[in-house]
Design a protein around this motif. Structure first.
Motif, PDB file in Angstrom:
ATOM      1  N   VAL A 191       0.839  -1.202   0.000  1.00  0.00           N
ATOM      2  CA  VAL A 191       0.000   0.000   0.000  1.00  0.00           C
ATOM      3  C   VAL A 191       0.875   1.253   0.000  1.00  0.00           C
ATOM      4  CG1 VAL A 191      -1.716   1.289   1.350  1.00  0.00           C
ATOM      5  CG2 VAL A 191      -1.939  -1.197   1.082  1.00  0.00           C
ATOM      6  N   LEU A 192       1.965   1.211   0.756  1.00  0.00           N
ATOM      7  CA  LEU A 192       2.949   2.288   0.809  1.00  0.00           C
ATOM      8  C   LEU A 192       4.304   1.725   0.395  1.00  0.00           C
ATOM      9  CD1 LEU A 192       2.165   3.917   4.298  1.00  0.00           C
ATOM     10  CD2 LEU A 192       1.517   4.822   2.053  1.00  0.00           C
ATOM     11  N   GLU A 193       5.185   2.629  -0.029  1.00  0.00           N
ATOM     12  CA  GLU A 193       6.568   2.244  -0.292  1.00  0.00           C
ATOM     13  C   GLU A 193       7.480   3.310   0.285  1.00  0.00           C
ATOM     14  OE1 GLU A 193       7.477   2.111  -4.471  1.00  0.00           O
ATOM     15  OE2 GLU A 193       6.350   3.942  -4.870  1.00  0.00           O
ATOM     16  N   LEU A 194       8.673   2.884   0.643  1.00  0.00           N
ATOM     17  CA  LEU A 194       9.690   3.826   1.107  1.00  0.00           C
ATOM     18  C   LEU A 194      10.431   4.361  -0.110  1.00  0.00           C
ATOM     19  CD1 LEU A 194      11.074   2.053   4.271  1.00  0.00           C
ATOM     20  CD2 LEU A 194      10.155   4.371   4.158  1.00  0.00           C
ATOM     21  N   VAL A 195      10.545   5.681  -0.178  1.00  0.00           N
ATOM     22  CA  VAL A 195      11.229   6.340  -1.292  1.00  0.00           C
ATOM     23  C   VAL A 195      12.212   7.357  -0.732  1.00  0.00           C
ATOM     24  CG1 VAL A 195       9.276   6.021  -2.868  1.00  0.00           C
ATOM     25  CG2 VAL A 195       9.437   8.122  -1.521  1.00  0.00           C
ATOM     26  N   PRO A 196      13.222   7.740  -1.510  1.00  0.00           N
ATOM     27  CA  PRO A 196      14.143   8.790  -1.036  1.00  0.00           C
ATOM     28  C   PRO A 196      13.362  10.080  -0.768  1.00  0.00           C
ATOM     29  CG  PRO A 196      15.007   7.709  -3.000  1.00  0.00           C
ATOM     30  CD  PRO A 196      13.601   7.221  -2.823  1.00  0.00           C
ATOM     31  N   ALA A 197      13.821  10.829   0.221  1.00  0.00           N
ATOM     32  CA  ALA A 197      13.153  12.081   0.585  1.00  0.00           C
ATOM     33  C   ALA A 197      13.138  13.038  -0.592  1.00  0.00           C
ATOM     34  CB  ALA A 197      13.850  12.715   1.782  1.00  0.00           C
ATOM     35  N   SER A 198      12.030  13.724  -0.762  1.00  0.00           N
ATOM     36  CA  SER A 198      11.868  14.649  -1.889  1.00  0.00           C
ATOM     37  C   SER A 198      12.756  15.883  -1.774  1.00  0.00           C
ATOM     38  CB  SER A 198      10.402  15.066  -2.011  1.00  0.00           C
ATOM     39  OG  SER A 198       9.942  15.604  -0.790  1.00  0.00           O
ATOM     40  N   ASP A 199      13.256  16.146  -0.557  1.00  0.00           N
ATOM     41  CA  ASP A 199      14.121  17.320  -0.383  1.00  0.00           C
ATOM     42  C   ASP A 199      15.608  16.998  -0.585  1.00  0.00           C
ATOM     43  OD1 ASP A 199      14.789  15.922   1.913  1.00  0.00           O
ATOM     44  OD2 ASP A 199      14.015  17.430   3.302  1.00  0.00           O
ATOM     45  N   GLY A 200      15.903  15.760  -0.989  1.00  0.00           N
ATOM     46  CA  GLY A 200      17.283  15.370  -1.245  1.00  0.00           C
ATOM     47  C   GLY A 200      18.068  14.992  -0.003  1.00  0.00           C
ATOM     48  N   SER A 201      17.438  15.047   1.166  1.00  0.00           N
ATOM     49  CA  SER A 201      18.142  14.679   2.404  1.00  0.00           C
ATOM     50  C   SER A 201      18.317  13.165   2.473  1.00  0.00           C
ATOM     51  CB  SER A 201      17.353  15.183   3.623  1.00  0.00           C
ATOM     52  OG  SER A 201      16.128  14.483   3.737  1.00  0.00           O
ATOM     53  N   ALA A 202      18.994  12.718   3.503  1.00  0.00           N
ATOM     54  CA  ALA A 202      19.260  11.288   3.671  1.00  0.00           C
ATOM     55  C   ALA A 202      18.037  10.523   4.193  1.00  0.00           C
ATOM     56  CB  ALA A 202      20.430  11.102   4.630  1.00  0.00           C
ATOM     57  N   TYR A 203      16.971  11.223   4.518  1.00  0.00           N
ATOM     58  CA  TYR A 203      15.772  10.579   5.049  1.00  0.00           C
ATOM     59  C   TYR A 203      15.017   9.833   3.954  1.00  0.00           C
ATOM     60  CZ  TYR A 203      16.471  13.437   9.198  1.00  0.00           C
ATOM     61  OH  TYR A 203      16.989  14.009  10.319  1.00  0.00           O
ATOM     62  N   GLN A 204      14.097   9.000   4.412  1.00  0.00           N
ATOM     63  CA  GLN A 204      13.179   8.341   3.488  1.00  0.00           C
ATOM     64  C   GLN A 204      11.770   8.818   3.796  1.00  0.00           C
ATOM     65  OE1 GLN A 204      14.210   4.111   4.072  1.00  0.00           O
ATOM     66  NE2 GLN A 204      14.798   4.147   1.907  1.00  0.00           N
ATOM     67  N   GLU A 205      10.914   8.708   2.808  1.00  0.00           N
ATOM     68  CA  GLU A 205       9.512   9.098   2.959  1.00  0.00           C
ATOM     69  C   GLU A 205       8.624   7.936   2.549  1.00  0.00           C
ATOM     70  OE1 GLU A 205       9.989  13.835   1.948  1.00  0.00           O
ATOM     71  OE2 GLU A 205       9.249  12.503   0.367  1.00  0.00           O
ATOM     72  N   TYR A 206       7.392   7.996   2.979  1.00  0.00           N
ATOM     73  CA  TYR A 206       6.395   6.999   2.598  1.00  0.00           C
ATOM     74  C   TYR A 206       5.555   7.576   1.476  1.00  0.00           C
ATOM     75  CZ  TYR A 206       7.725   4.544   6.803  1.00  0.00           C
ATOM     76  OH  TYR A 206       8.440   3.865   7.757  1.00  0.00           O
ATOM     77  N   ALA A 207       5.364   6.786   0.433  1.00  0.00           N
ATOM     78  CA  ALA A 207       4.551   7.206  -0.710  1.00  0.00           C
ATOM     79  C   ALA A 207       3.522   6.127  -1.003  1.00  0.00           C
ATOM     80  CB  ALA A 207       5.434   7.426  -1.933  1.00  0.00           C
ATOM     81  N   LEU A 208       2.345   6.559  -1.407  1.00  0.00           N
ATOM     82  CA  LEU A 208       1.317   5.609  -1.824  1.00  0.00           C
ATOM     83  C   LEU A 208       1.743   4.913  -3.105  1.00  0.00           C
ATOM     84  CD1 LEU A 208      -1.750   7.905  -1.177  1.00  0.00           C
ATOM     85  CD2 LEU A 208      -1.387   5.687  -0.071  1.00  0.00           C
TER      86      LEU A 208
END
Length: 154
Positions: free
Chosen positions: A65-82
């Protein structure tokens, strides 16, 4: 008490509830549609315990349902995307919203409104339609049992 799994149930409703059937999961999906992507933002918006959120996010990723993707701001964090599967839940969220508006609010009680982004007008109520366009009620439908394919003999 151990939770019963409906992952292999014959009923598609039971399988769906197995994947996204608790309120936290549906609220996380709702927030993802509202643009929330980061763990901390989900936690702050929902007021959910970090351990519970970690479990629910992991389960939603495992369910596709969600996937982990690289942060949209270019930082080292990850984000959740549908995912595409997750975006397919939009009508479920809208149906729950509309049911709640119709049944859980007083007529004069203020609430947010889901609007058509292009026209700025409230969206129409969802409705079930037959393949020929007729509007259907629950009394106009039935569930037909799955056919079990007999083994082909040689």
């Amino acid at each position: 008490m151990k939770r019963k799994s409906f992952r292999e149930a014959e009923c598609p409703v039971a399988r769906t509830l197995d994947a996204i059937g608790d309120w936290w999961s549906l609220l996380i999906v709702r927030d993802a549609f509202d643009g929330i992507k980061r763990f901390g933002a989900f936690q702050q918006n929902l007021g959910i315990a970090k351990g519970m959120l970690s479990t629910r996010l992991r389960d939603l990723v495992d369910a596709g349902v969600l996937e982990l993707v690289p942060a949209s701001d270019g930082s080292a964090y990850q984000e959740y995307a549908l995912t595409e599967k997750g975006r397919g839940l939009f009508l479920v969220i809208v149906a729950l919203r509309q049911w709640g508006e119709d049944n859980l609010y007083r007529e004069d009680e203020p609430r947010s409104v889901l609007v058509d982004a292009e026209k700025g007008q409230p969206i129409a109520p969802l409705g079930l339609r037959a393949s020929d366009g007729r509007r259907l009620d629950w009394t106009d439908t039935r569930v037909e049992a799955a056919e079990i394919n007999p083994r082909k003999s040689s």
